[in-house]
Design a protein around this motif. Sequence first.
Motif, PDB file in Angstrom:
ATOM      1  N   ALA A  88      30.970  10.743  -5.916  1.00 22.32           N
ATOM      2  CA  ALA A  88      30.260  11.352  -4.782  1.00 22.32           C
ATOM      3  C   ALA A  88      30.169  12.810  -4.642  1.00 22.32           C
ATOM      4  O   ALA A  88      31.142  13.537  -5.324  1.00 22.32           O
ATOM      5  CB  ALA A  88      31.154  10.955  -3.584  1.00 22.32           C
ATOM      6  N   LEU A  89      29.355  13.461  -3.866  1.00 21.33           N
ATOM      7  CA  LEU A  89      29.252  14.895  -3.955  1.00 21.33           C
ATOM      8  C   LEU A  89      28.560  15.382  -2.444  1.00 21.33           C
ATOM      9  O   LEU A  89      28.281  14.522  -1.888  1.00 21.33           O
ATOM     10  CB  LEU A  89      28.260  15.147  -5.113  1.00 21.33           C
ATOM     11  N   LEU A  90      28.947  16.605  -2.369  1.00 17.83           N
ATOM     12  CA  LEU A  90      28.225  17.235  -1.007  1.00 17.83           C
ATOM     13  C   LEU A  90      27.002  18.079  -1.682  1.00 17.83           C
ATOM     14  O   LEU A  90      27.524  19.026  -2.561  1.00 17.83           O
ATOM     15  CB  LEU A  90      29.161  18.101  -0.445  1.00 17.83           C
ATOM     16  N   ASN A  91      26.052  18.126  -1.390  1.00 16.27           N
ATOM     17  CA  ASN A  91      25.066  18.991  -1.665  1.00 16.27           C
ATOM     18  C   ASN A  91      24.907  20.406  -0.666  1.00 16.27           C
ATOM     19  O   ASN A  91      26.071  20.331   0.189  1.00 16.27           O
ATOM     20  CB  ASN A  91      23.444  18.205  -1.529  1.00 16.27           C
ATOM     21  N   SER A  92      24.218  21.210  -1.180  1.00 15.52           N
ATOM     22  CA  SER A  92      24.214  22.391  -0.217  1.00 15.52           C
ATOM     23  C   SER A  92      24.209  22.447   1.212  1.00 15.52           C
ATOM     24  O   SER A  92      24.357  23.320   1.751  1.00 15.52           O
ATOM     25  CB  SER A  92      23.228  23.388  -0.909  1.00 15.52           C
ATOM     26  N   ASP A  93      23.516  21.470   1.656  1.00 18.25           N
ATOM     27  CA  ASP A  93      23.251  20.881   3.072  1.00 18.25           C
ATOM     28  C   ASP A  93      24.674  20.243   3.639  1.00 18.25           C
ATOM     29  O   ASP A  93      24.535  19.742   4.810  1.00 18.25           O
ATOM     30  CB  ASP A  93      21.954  20.253   3.417  1.00 18.25           C
TER      31      ASP A  93
END
Length: 132
Positions: A88-93
Amino acid sequence: MEAWDGTNLVISEDNYATGPFRWRAITAGDAQWPSHFIHFKDLASAGQNRVSVLAPDSEVYAKDGLSGGWLGQGTRAIAVSDGGPRQALLNSDHQVYAKDDLGADGWLDQGTAAVKVVVGLTGQLAILTPDN
């Protein structure tokens, strides 16, 4: 748990939002002694052990296990976590995306914003939302 000497349990603690990081020892029988323990080695494997990294340019790379080459995941992120076959990841938003394969696409929007994302060893996804 970081260490066990037969009497004391040494743990590390951190609160991502407010800190601080610290080490603490708990003695068997103390009021803070845990009532239960999770033995990860006793849990059934959810599949390959995914390893993900963020390159200096924020590109996400991953591979299953410790051997083999790194495969580009076709996206950029500010944070990435993996467990079992899931990543899983967090994008820049600060939007959460997750997937269960190593291909360069297939990221699924998890429909929420977060300040932290963690994938457990069995692939369970946990997030910390902006409102805690």
